[in-house]
Scaffold this motif. Structure first.
Motif, PDB file in Angstrom:
ATOM      1  N   UNK A 143      51.897  44.622  34.986  1.00  0.00           N
ATOM      2  CA  UNK A 143      50.873  45.658  35.036  1.00  0.00           C
ATOM      3  C   UNK A 143      51.480  47.006  35.419  1.00  0.00           C
ATOM      4  N   UNK A 144      52.507  47.003  36.262  1.00  0.00           N
ATOM      5  CA  UNK A 144      53.184  48.238  36.677  1.00  0.00           C
ATOM      6  C   UNK A 144      54.030  48.822  35.560  1.00  0.00           C
ATOM      7  N   UNK A 145      54.436  47.976  34.629  1.00  0.00           N
ATOM      8  CA  UNK A 145      55.404  48.409  33.619  1.00  0.00           C
ATOM      9  C   UNK A 145      54.761  49.375  32.633  1.00  0.00           C
ATOM     10  N   UNK A 146      55.495  50.436  32.306  1.00  0.00           N
ATOM     11  CA  UNK A 146      54.944  51.433  31.385  1.00  0.00           C
ATOM     12  C   UNK A 146      55.095  51.020  29.934  1.00  0.00           C
ATOM     13  N   UNK A 147      54.590  49.865  29.573  1.00  0.00           N
ATOM     14  CA  UNK A 147      54.608  49.523  28.152  1.00  0.00           C
ATOM     15  C   UNK A 147      53.179  49.244  27.712  1.00  0.00           C
ATOM     16  N   UNK A 148      52.813  49.752  26.562  1.00  0.00           N
ATOM     17  CA  UNK A 148      51.419  49.629  26.143  1.00  0.00           C
ATOM     18  C   UNK A 148      51.043  48.180  25.863  1.00  0.00           C
ATOM     19  N   UNK A 149      49.849  47.828  26.191  1.00  0.00           N
ATOM     20  CA  UNK A 149      49.280  46.514  25.887  1.00  0.00           C
ATOM     21  C   UNK A 149      50.010  45.367  26.572  1.00  0.00           C
ATOM     22  N   UNK A 150      50.855  45.691  27.553  1.00  0.00           N
ATOM     23  CA  UNK A 150      51.589  44.589  28.183  1.00  0.00           C
ATOM     24  C   UNK A 150      50.624  43.641  28.885  1.00  0.00           C
ATOM     25  N   UNK A 151      49.559  44.232  29.440  1.00  0.00           N
ATOM     26  CA  UNK A 151      48.619  43.361  30.144  1.00  0.00           C
ATOM     27  C   UNK A 151      47.940  42.420  29.153  1.00  0.00           C
ATOM     28  N   UNK A 152      47.571  42.999  28.007  1.00  0.00           N
ATOM     29  CA  UNK A 152      46.906  42.198  26.992  1.00  0.00           C
ATOM     30  C   UNK A 152      47.813  41.074  26.505  1.00  0.00           C
ATOM     31  N   UNK A 153      49.086  41.428  26.296  1.00  0.00           N
ATOM     32  CA  UNK A 153      49.998  40.461  25.689  1.00  0.00           C
ATOM     33  C   UNK A 153      50.499  39.437  26.689  1.00  0.00           C
ATOM     34  N   UNK A 154      50.520  39.800  27.958  1.00  0.00           N
ATOM     35  CA  UNK A 154      51.163  38.907  28.922  1.00  0.00           C
ATOM     36  C   UNK A 154      50.195  38.339  29.951  1.00  0.00           C
TER      37      UNK A 154
END
Ligand SMILES: Nc1nc2c(ncn2[C@@H]2O[C@H](COP(=O)(O)OP(=O)(O)O)[C@@H](O)[C@H]2O)c(=O)[nH]1
Ligand SMILES: [Mg+2]
Length: 383
Positions: free
Chosen positions: A284-295
């Protein structure tokens, strides 16, 4: 060539995670790979990988004279009649057996202490798949006669894995037959004293043989027929926990599940929740888009499914839906949470990623706790 044949041979303790499971985890890992600060997460990822996707059966060797009660002990531990006992015994001594009691599985080997206990084939099997735990079973009569052959066999198995010798759990077995034999558990004082004396005598023999391991514990494993007449097993609940405690990460899920050890199941579930939460926060902290959705959502789904599996349910999506319905969620665990996070973030300028991270982490922790409560029940109640 013999060696090649051996390499092709599958291992008895192997568990093949379903394609579904493996695909899901591979996708997660592919996304996690893009997340910065991965180094700190390597441990949690490696731990989840070992506990779930590389999981295997626990490997238990039971050493004893023929008739010591090894097969009946396993039946009692698994709560089913899977192995033949007594004269009908169907197990090949000195070889790993894949034992499955309605989905509760363990890799089991009985080593006969009388005769030539450790032939070449047995040693090869032990080298290929080293035991996690050695149970040494000695009846009270055998203690009196001297348990030398059993102890000798244990020493030789431990010496084979000199770097990391498997834990020895010595058992005084069939203590229900100690006089007065008709006294059922809870045993009267005189019987308890006699059992304690026999256990101490066995402990002395272990010490003299230079064997290290647990203290001797007393067990009785009445047959199903005896149990239906009201004879209670003795010492089994604690033994289940003890065996589960000794398992390495890879064998923890299958063993806690197979032995229905409530404390071990909770401990393993808590470790899964802890690692999943740490991963969620970092993603969630990571600045990558949609990471929450994907992970995060699949991670939470994996976590809930594995807790359901620990409880004895099959590994499938239905259990996730079952839990979701129990907490009033429609459409999967992560979705409501993500929407909520976005709402909060809008009102806290500048703190966006931090809020999102703590909500994701707290969310995963909360979901994990809820799943533990739902699938593993109240810790105060016997499982
Ligand atoms: N009374 C009593 N009998 C037992 C116990 N454990 C095993 N037996 C009996 O002892 C015999 C041998 O048991 P088995 O499990 O086949 O021994 P193994 O050769 O070590 O596998 C069987 O008749 C069992 O029913 C026990 O705890 N109490
Ligand atoms: Mg047997």
């Amino acid at each position: 060539m013999a060696q090649q044949d051996e390499q092709r041979e599958t291992r008895v303790s192997e568990v093949n995670a379903s394609q579904d499971e493996q695909d899901g985890w591979a996708q997660l890992l592919a996304v996690l790979d893009k997340v910065p600060f991965m180094a700190g997460l390597k441990r949690d990822i490696a731990s989840l990988t070992r506990m779930i996707y590389r999981r295997r059966l626990g490997r238990v060797v039971a050493v004893g004279h023929v008739g010591a009660g090894r097969s009946q002990l396993l039946n009692a531990l698994l709560g089913g009649h899977v192995l033949q006992v007594g004269d009908a015994a169907d197990l090949e001594a000195g070889q790993w057996a894949w034992v499955d009691a309605s989905g509760k599985k363990v890799a089991w080997m009985e080593v006969d202490a009388n005769g030539e206990p450790l032939g070449q084939r047995t040693l090869r099997a032990l080298d290929r798949e080293p035991p996690d735990v050695i149970l040494a079973l000695v009846t009270p009569e055998q203690v009196a006669a001297g348990a030398g052959q059993v102890l000798e066999a244990v020493l030789r198995i431990q010496a084979r894995q000199a770097k990391k010798p498997p834990r020895l759990i010595p058992l005084l077995t069939q203590v229900d037959r100690v006089a007065p034999a008709d006294a059922a558990a809870p045993f009267p004082q005189a019987k308890r004293d006699a059992i304690r004396r026999a256990a101490r005598a066995l402990q002395r023999q272990l010490d003299e043989a230079g064997l290290t391991g647990d203290e001797v514990r007393a067990v009785a494993t009445p047959s199903r027929d005896e149990q239906s007449l009201g004879v209670e097993p003795y010492g089994l609940l604690e033994l289940r926990e003890r065996i589960a405690d000794e398992m390495p990460e890879q064998a923890q899920v299958e063993t806690a599940r197979a032995l229905e050890a409530p404390r071990a199941r909770r401990r393993v579930a808590q470790a899964l929740v802890q690692s999943s939460s740490t991963l969620s926060i970092t993603v969630a902290l990571a600045p990558i888009p949609f990471s929450d959705l994907a992970v995060i959502a699949p991670l939470q789904g994996m976590m809930v499914t594995s807790i359901a599996y620990l409880s004895g349910r099959p590994w499938d999506r239905k259990t996730l839906a079952e839990w979701g319905a129990s907490v009033g969620l429609v459409g999967g665990a992560g979705i409501g949470l993500r929407a909520l996070t976005r709402q909060i973030v809008k009102f806290v300028p500048g703190a966006g990623s931090i809020v999102s991270a703590s909500v994701a982490g707290a969310g995963t922790l909360g979901i994990g706790r809820s799943a533990i409560g739902y699938f593993l029940g109240d810790p105060q109640l016997p499982g």
